[in-house]
Each structure stands twice: as C-alpha cells, then as structure tokens.
Design a protein around this motif. Structure first.
Motif, short mmCIF file in Angstrom:
data_model
loop_
_atom_site.label_atom_id
_atom_site.label_comp_id
_atom_site.label_asym_id
_atom_site.label_seq_id
_atom_site.Cartn_x
_atom_site.Cartn_y
_atom_site.Cartn_z
N UNK A 182 0.88 -1.18 0.00
CA UNK A 182 0.00 0.00 0.00
C UNK A 182 0.91 1.22 0.00
N UNK A 224 2.52 4.76 -2.76
CA UNK A 224 2.37 5.58 -3.95
C UNK A 224 3.72 5.68 -4.66
N UNK A 276 5.91 6.65 -0.96
CA UNK A 276 5.39 6.92 0.39
C UNK A 276 4.23 5.98 0.67
N UNK A 277 4.11 5.53 1.92
CA UNK A 277 3.02 4.60 2.24
C UNK A 277 1.65 5.23 2.10
N UNK A 278 0.66 4.39 1.78
CA UNK A 278 -0.71 4.86 1.61
C UNK A 278 -1.63 4.14 2.59
N UNK A 279 -2.64 4.82 3.06
CA UNK A 279 -3.60 4.19 3.97
C UNK A 279 -4.99 4.26 3.37
N UNK A 313 -1.81 3.38 9.34
CA UNK A 313 -0.41 3.78 9.41
C UNK A 313 0.33 3.05 10.54
N UNK A 358 3.25 -1.72 5.37
CA UNK A 358 2.40 -1.47 4.20
C UNK A 358 2.24 -2.67 3.27
#
Lengths: 73, 464
Positions: free
Chosen positions: B353, B355, B361-364, B393, B397
C-alpha cells in the motif's frame, strides 16, 4: 524573505525532531522523522533556509497535509 | 494430518505476529495438528489472522510498542492461553533475544534460534567478526568514531576502507543517517553531519565507514541449522530490486550469477550456520559486486524471512513446518545437503500500500475491493487482509506476496505477469501497476538486476 510551510505527505507518528528553530538548513535536510508503517520517513526542508518553528510534538500523530514546520527561505 | 504425526512436545502454538505471516505460520501449525493462538491489538480485532486462529487474545492498543512489541503482554497471553510454544514470525519480537530468553524461562518452547545466536548476529560488529572467523568474506569497514574524534584518524581509516564509501550511523537503520562519500575532500563534512544527525535521531552520535559497492546486487542464502553443528543451505535468493532499502522482488536462482560464485556463497553461509551451531531457519545476506562478482557478508537474519516462499516453491519444502518440528525435538528433513534439490525458478513480488510516483510513500485507506488469483501448484498468494479491511499507518504497508514458479525464469515471469493482471485493488493506492512494469521490463527479463534498478529505469517504471 518569504515564509513557507513544510507539510507532511503521509500520516504517521512523530518519532524525532532533528532540527532546531533558528538553525540554517540545506535543501532536503531532515526536520522531523515520522514513523509510518514501520518505516522512518523524514520530512525535509523543501529548499534551503532558516527553520522558524516546528509545529508538532514528538510522540504525536501527524496527518497527511498537516503543517510540520515553518521556514524562512 | 492426524494426531499421530503431531510433533511430540507441542500441542498449542501462540503466533506473536499479525498479517500474512501470522496466517502463514498458523497454516503449517494446523497441518501438523497443533491448535493456534493469535494475539492482536485493538486495531486488529477483526483481522484475518484472528479469524483463522483457534483462540485469540487481545494484547493492547494499536501502537505496536504497547501491543505486538510488549514482551510482558505477549508472554502473558501465551501463558494464559496454555500455549506451549511461541513462533515470532518476522519483525516485532522475532530478533529480540530478551524475549526469546523470557519465553524459554517461562518453560515454553521458542520456535527460533538460540538467544545467543540472536545476540551474536544482532550486533553488527560481532556478526562481522564471527563471519570472518568462519571464512566468510566481509565488506571492508572501519571502527566506530564518536563525535569529537580527530578527523585525521577518520581520514586514515577512510583510506584503508577505500573510496567510494558510506558514512553510517552505528545505531541507525533503514537508510536514516547514511551518506555516500566519493572523495577525501568531502569526508569531514559528511562525518560531522552524520554524527550530528545520529546524535539527535538515535541518541548515539557514533558513525563508521564502509566500502560502497557502486553497482551492487543483494543476494542472500537461506540456511537451516539443526542446533548441533549441522546445517544445510537451501540455495540463494536475489533480492536486488529494492526501494527505500526495502525489497520489492525476490527470486531464485539469482539470474546471471556464475555458478562457482553461487556455490561459494551458499557454502560460506552454511559454514557460518555450522560454526554457530545455528538452530532453525536463518538467512545470510551478501552484497555482490554486479560487475566483478565478488561477494561480501552483510548480516544474518535470525528468523523466517518475508521472502521464504521463493525457496519453498523451488525446493518443495515447508520451512515453517521444519521450524516447528525442530522446536518439538525432531530432526526435520532434509538432513543432508544432497537431499536439497531445487527445481525451476520462482519469483515473488510484494504488493505494498504505497504511492510509487510520490517517492513510494506509504498509503492508507480501506480495501473496498481486493480480488486475488486462485492458487495453483505454480502460483501462491500469501495474504493477511481481505476486502473491507483498513490499512492503517500503524503497521507494515505490505498487503500480499505473489509468488510464481516455472520450469524456467521466462515461464515464471509470464506466470507472474498473468497473476498480477488478475489482481484488483480498490480503496487503497498500491504498487500493483509498478510491479507489472518491473516484471515486464526488458532489463528485468534480461536478468540485469542490481540495487539501483528502480532508479535506473525510473522513467519507464513510474510514467503516469
């Protein structure tokens, strides 16, 4: 001298504040290190300048888009 | 499997983890006739690993420090649920020697290496010394330099290590506090700024120098030790394709690596495991010079690895089952190196998860839809979430691993691409499209992998 806001691109916990107000920062120098999804992700100076203020506290949660610091550039 | 096949000393296993690895460990435990206990944070009460376990124990709030990393709570959960063994998975407490000791002191079976091995390999300097003593080549590096050390001493050490080199925070990890230096003139500034950052970030300003391999590959060897000085290697995995110092693609065999180098690396890893009287599954990581082929010891991970299914697909072994049998006092097969016979080629990708176009960068978010391909003998999907689950978060991820096997590397690539095209994720941004581009890229097909692969092909991999 213009003042800019440094924002967080992610949601995470504020792990460490690594720059101090008044400090002169190079572009991409880390200001705050966030902890998100087991990664330590620095929020860095978008351009060179002087750090005016850190707007978050260690241990607090920081949302995506939140202002982390202000700088004079 | 019947009760008669159950490993003698064990009957109930607590899995001190979450997500896909908790689910995967429970699958093997159940196949051996063990009952399973899950632990979970408040945020994970409705998660998949809790649903599939026979018993579940709430251990605290979402923050890992107060739940999955809290030794006392996890141990109390094991004792309260009458578990007789603890499997730590990877991450969290898996490489915490104090936790392993506490589990054993409580009279429970620790499914992992001895606390001594965890301690030895967890200390970077001791690990290097042990590797050197076992005849394993190590990367040239320096002693530690605390802030205030005269810079001419650092300069002399830098000459001995050789340029280009990395200035690394001794207490650091994950790429924080690491600077590359190409020439002596840039050394002093890099050392001072890294010391200052390390002091503020880690409370320890010490740094050390390490040779930088410009075009590096990351190749690791899976080992399995029997705790008595015997150990086998289960061959290598190439994990060169990385972003943010985390792996994205893992495969075995390592493409294009000379067979004599590969054999030497695998034998060196097994020798290190034997020298330690290593117990259970471990991974010896090497950095390989992509141009010259020389290999150097990086570290040893004293746990089951995220990418262990690559090895399982090629060898037909179940590493978790082997861990459990060894922990129960049995001597699991394969006992001898000649009994390890890998077949074909396996490739794993990690679905994150995140971008990719925004620096990974991690996505939630919440998984509105999550469709996965059906598993076959040559396709495996390890996953710990399903549609409706929130990706927060608080935790890692990675949401799934997809592993394809084929008679050849080409066949494995084609099968993996087909599987990736069958995946549908809605509600959370992921690296799915990015993974398809990596696996389908001509340079990947050609086996030209190295740790700078994503940077080198950035334009093609990250195009909108």
């Amino acid at each position: 001298m213009p003042i800019i806001e440094v924002t967080s691109e992610i949601t995470g916990n504020v792990w460490k504040i690594v720059a101090r107000p008044g400090e002169r920062l190079e572009e991409e120098a880390p200001i705050v290190i966030l902890e998100s999804m087991k990664m330590e992700i620095p929020v860095t100076a978008p351009e060179a300048g002087v750090l005016l203020e850190v707007c978050v506290l260690e241990g607090s949660t920081c949302s995506e888009g939140a202002v982390v610091a202000r700088m004079e550039v | 499997m019947t009760g008669a096949d159950r490993p003698g000393r064990l009957s109930r296993l607590l899995v001190a983890n979450r997500g896909e690895i908790a689910c995967r460990v429970m699958r093997s435990a159940r196949a051996l006739g063990l009952s399973t206990v899950a632990v979970h944070s408040e945020a994970d009460a409705g998660s998949m690993h809790v649903a599939i376990a026979d018993h579940a124990v709430a251990i605290g709030p979402a923050a890992a420090a107060q739940s999955y990393l809290d030794m006392d709570r996890v141990l109390a959960a094991a004792q309260g649920s009458q578990a007789d063994a603890v499997h730590p998975g990877y991450g969290f407490l898996a490489e915490n020697a104090a936790f392993a000791r506490a589990v054993e002191a409580a009279g429970l079976v620790w499914v992992g290496p001895s606390p001594q091995s965890i301690d030895d390999m967890g200390d970077k300097e001791r690990a290097r010394a042990l590797a050197r003593a076992a005849g394993v080549p190590v990367l040239p590096g320096s002693d530690r330099f605390a802030p205030g050390v005269p810079l001419d001493a650092v300069g002399a050490a830098a000459e001995a290590v050789g340029y280009p080199l990395l200035v690394k925070a001794a207490a650091g990890g994950g790429g924080i506090g690491m600077r590359r230096v190409d020439e002596p003139a840039a050394l002093a500034a890099a050392v001072e700024s890294t010391q200052a950052l390390a002091q503020r970030a880690f409370g320890d300003g010490a740094v050390y120098l390490e040779r930088y391999v410009a075009r590096a590959r990351h190749v690791e060897v899976q080992v399995f030790g029997f705790g008595d000085g015997r150990a086998v290697h289960l061959h290598e995995r190439d994990c060169s394709v990385q972003r943010r110092f985390q792996k994205v693609v893992e495969e075995s065999p390592a493409p294009g690596l000379a067979i004599d180098r590969r054999d030497a690396m695998c034998e060196a890893a097994a020798a290190l495991a034997r020298a330690q009287h290593y117990r259970g599954a471990g991974t010896v990581e090497f950095v390989v010079d992509a141009d010259g082929g020389e290999f150097y010891f990086l570290e040893m991970n004293t746990r089951i690895q995220v990418e262990h299914p690559v090895t399982e697909m090629n060898t037909g072994l179940d590493l978790v089952s082997m861990q459990l049998r060894l922990a129960a006092g049995e001597s699991p097969a394969p006992a001898r190196q000649v009994d390890v016979r890998p077949q074909g080629h396996a490739i794993e990708v990690r679905l994150y998860a995140e971008r990719p176009a925004r620096g990974f960068l991690p996505a939630t978010g919440t998984l509105a839809r999550f469709d996965l391909p059906a598993p076959t003998d040559d396709l495996r999907v390890d996953c710990g979430v399903r549609a409706g689950d929130a990706i927060t978060h608080w935790y890692d991820p990675m949401i799934a691993k997809v592993i394809a096997h084929g008679a050849t590397r080409e066949a494995a690539i084609d099968r993996l691409l087909e599987a990736l095209s069958a995946i549908v994720v809605e509600g959370v941004e992921t690296n799915l499209a990015f993974l398809r581009r990596v696996i389908g890229h001509p340079a990947f097909r050609a086996g030209a992998v190295h740790t700078g692969f994503i940077d080198e092909h950035r334009a093609a991999l990250l195009a909108p």
